[in-house]
Enzyme design. Structure first.
Site, mmCIF file in Angstrom:
data_model
loop_
_atom_site.group_PDB
_atom_site.id
_atom_site.type_symbol
_atom_site.label_atom_id
_atom_site.label_comp_id
_atom_site.label_asym_id
_atom_site.label_seq_id
_atom_site.Cartn_x
_atom_site.Cartn_y
_atom_site.Cartn_z
ATOM 1 N N SER A 23 0.805 -1.214 0.000
ATOM 2 C CA SER A 23 0.000 0.000 0.000
ATOM 3 C C SER A 23 0.838 1.264 0.000
ATOM 4 C CB SER A 23 -0.914 0.004 1.211
ATOM 5 O OG SER A 23 -0.141 0.012 2.377
ATOM 6 N N HIS A 49 -5.247 -5.008 -0.277
ATOM 7 C CA HIS A 49 -5.519 -3.976 -1.267
ATOM 8 C C HIS A 49 -5.850 -4.540 -2.634
ATOM 9 C CE1 HIS A 49 -4.427 -0.333 1.004
ATOM 10 N NE2 HIS A 49 -3.758 -1.216 1.725
ATOM 11 N N LYS A 78 -11.726 -2.532 1.876
ATOM 12 C CA LYS A 78 -11.344 -1.662 0.773
ATOM 13 C C LYS A 78 -12.331 -1.738 -0.378
ATOM 14 C CE LYS A 78 -7.378 -1.553 3.142
ATOM 15 N NZ LYS A 78 -6.846 -2.424 4.160
#
Lengths: 564, 74
Positions: free
Chosen positions: A323, A351, A383
């Site tokens: 990230s 992610h 996410k």
């Protein structure tokens, strides 16, 4: 079976090795069996990592990842800047010590003066004297849904960020470039929100018990089956918190006498989990497969320290998208290594799930690999799905074992039903099971936005890190003052960004991080790019020394691949 | 004028004093200013003397060697 498949996979690629003066290793094992080329001594001068060249036969699509080296002058100036700020930090501490000027920070009480000091280590110094000065860029209260646009609470600080006061005004329609809202499911309208409301009316919000007691609802079972189907694994289980999924399950998987090989840039949750497990941890260079292979070989040859018994288990911890760097794990190579050296792989797709791959199924889908090759598939719903929590997928035995042994399964309160429903609905939309093409549209929109935004930034001449397909786009700022200035200037232009500095990054590599979302329209991205261009000129962020012509190759072809 | 403002802004950013409070900024600026002023002043005072001495020294090495040995012998 694993041996042969590994060999097949690496046909003709296995024994390519530079014979350029590699020293024979201590115990003289045969170097020719190395899976991957040993590290090259001579790198391209401009790039820190020249990715994509080796082992290209493992990749079905081009793997372009760049980490442009910090220009020397910039690095020197950054250190000078930190030096000046440190000097002023010491000056302020000195003044505070003699009670000149107000001190609002925590400090030792008078009667504890002779105890071990609590507030004198470097991190406290850093928080007090550097972070405090630009604190207005973080923890900004938001008062709307954090979708593509959001409203911020306006706040002012009368005393240079030591305290904040809300003015009562709201900054309207700030473009949100910071949320991990990859597929734009953070919404208060639409199918997901409606379904969540419905479920709230049926089940309420809180559950009030753990999964193994009275907190196991049918909606959780449904969610787990759906997740398993989505991932293409035998079984899956879900947790109410993404961070705890990592930090509580790794200790259940490994213990004393096991070895954990961890990427140096792994998330804090993985690091915490690895430390809690009590296993030996060794760290390999970021996404560097030669480094990983060397550690694996050493681990197998030498065994445990002192006793030289073989390791009970070797677990490789990697993330899908890192990230802070925007890089994608070199998964085909990790799997080839894992098969060859009989290790286990724990893949954290926090992610990447939903954000990568033509079907949104994460990094495994992106590389076109078999999900059963990854032993532990971990990910979060926070996410892309606009929910909360995490999951673990894998073989049935693994999941059954974890249900009995994982702390976050036994002790944590189970996921609130509306959140579970949000995930179920969004996942079904991504899979196209709602009978619309909404999910596919969002996936395509995300990849289009990503390529567009990255290409434009590249043309602009700022230094961006990471893989060309990753929706996390770190823009390098370097100097400490620019962290604060960038956040403020962008907010002035009605754009909310995330700026990151030490300790989340190395001290000189401060950066701003954009997270691209499918909810962003082309106009929004253009607005952001225009502002970025202005701010880039104002703050002199256009450090890049590469030729301005960005790699236009593959752009069209990749897009067409994703469209089908 | 705008260019000067831009230049000052760059100076603030690069040195990092952008984040400081105004009185700290003025301390930094005055320290830097006085240091630079002293460098300029000392160079104005001492450089001509050093240059003259250096010139004499080198001319003595290159041109006037026999004379000086004579002078020594006397």
């Amino acid at each position: 079976m694993t041996e042969s498949s590994a060999n097949k996979l690496l046909n003709g690629d296995a024994c390519r090795r530079t014979s350029s003066g590699q020293k024979a290793s201590k115990n003289g094992f045969v170097k020719n069996h190395c899976l991957f080329q040993q590290p090259q001594k001579y790198r391209c001068p401009g790039e820190k990592n020249q990715h994509g060249a080796h082992n290209s036969s493992l990749y079905k699509r081009p793997f372009v990842e760049s980490f442009e080296q910090t220009p020397l002058l910039v690095a020197v100036l950054t250190y000078v800047g930190y030096g000046i700020l440190t000097i002023f930090g010491y000056l302020r501490d000195f003044l505070r010590h003699w009670n000149i000027g107000k001190c609002t920070m925590a400090r030792e009480r008078e009667e504890q003066k002779d105890f071990v000091p609590l507030y004198q280590d470097f991190e406290n110094f850093y928080t007090r004297n550097l972070y405090m000065r630009i604190r207005d860029n973080w923890n900004r209260p938001i008062c709307s849904v954090p979708g593509a646009k959001m409203n911020l609470v306006e706040r002012v600080s009368p005393d240079y960020n030591w305290t904040f006061q809300h003015t009562g005004n709201v900054v309207q329609d700030v473009i949100n470039m910071g949320s991990y809202n990859y597929l734009g499911f953070a919404e208060n309208t639409g199918a997901c929100a409606d379904a969540a409301v419905e479920v709230t009316q049926k089940y309420g919000v809180g559950v009030g018990s753990t999964r193994c007691e009275l907190g196991n609802l049918d909606i959780h079972e449904e969610l787990e089956q759906l997740v398993a189907r989505f991932l293409g694994v035998e079984s899956a289980m879900t947790f109410g918190m993404g961070f705890a999924t990592n930090s509580m399950n790794i200790p259940a998987l490994t213990g004393k006498g096991c070895l954990i090989l961890s990427d140096e840039l792994n998330h804090a949750s993985l690091v915490l989990g690895a430390r809690l497990s009590g296993s030996t941890i060794r760290v390999f260079k970021h996404n560097n497969m030669q480094s990983l292979e060397k550690l694996l070989r050493d681990a197998i040859v030498h065994g445990q320290p002192r006793t030289h018994r073989p390791w009970r288990k070797i677990l490789i911890l990697v993330e899908g998208i890192y990230s802070m760097e925007g890089s994608i794990v070199r998964l085909p190579e990790v799997i080839a290594l894992k098969k060859r050296y009989k290790a286990y792989v724990y893949l954290d797709e926090a992610h990447s799930i939903g954000a990568l791959g033509s079907n949104g199924k994460g990094v495994v889908d992106y590389f076109g690999l078999d999900p059963t090759d990854v032993d532990v598939m971990m990910g979060t719903f926070t996410k892309s799905f606009g929910g909360a929590g995490g999951y673990i997928g894998g073989r049935k035995e693994l999941i059954d074992y974890l249900r009995q042994h994982s702390h976050s399964a036994l002790y944590a309160t189970s996921m609130p039903p509306p959140v579970a429903q949000q995930i179920i609905t969004s996942m079904k939309i991504i899979m196209g099971e709602d009978g619309t093409t909404l999910g596919a549209d969002r996936l395509r929109q995300l990849s289009e936005n990503t390529t567009y935004f990255r290409r434009k930034l590249c043309e602009m001449g700022v230094i961006i890190y990471g893989n060309s397909d990753s929706p996390v786009v770190p823009v390098m700022l370097y100097m400490p003052a620019k962290i604060g200035a960038f956040g403020r200037e962008m907010l002035k232009r009605n754009i909310g960004t995330v700026v990151v500095g030490f300790p989340a990054t190395p001290i000189i590599e401060s950066r701003a991080r954009f997270c691209i979302s499918a909810a962003h329209t082309r106009e929004m991205l253009d607005t952001v790019l225009e502002a970025m261009n202005e701010v880039g000129d104002l703050l002199q962020l256009k450090y890049s020394r590469r030729e301005r012509a960005p790699p236009p190759i593959r752009w069209t072809s990749e897009e067409s691949q994703l469209q089908d | 004028m705008e260019y000067l403002a831009w230049l000052y802004y760059q100076y603030l950013l690069v040195t990092g004093i952008y984040v400081l409070e105004p009185w700290e900024k003025s301390i930094f600026n005055s320290v830097l200013f006085s240091a630079v002023a002293m460098v300029i002043y000392t160079s104005y005072v001492f450089v001509p003397i050093h240059v003259r001495l250096a010139l004499e020294f080198f001319s003595a090495i290159c041109g006037g060697q026999p004379e000086s040995t004579m002078a020594l012998m006397n």
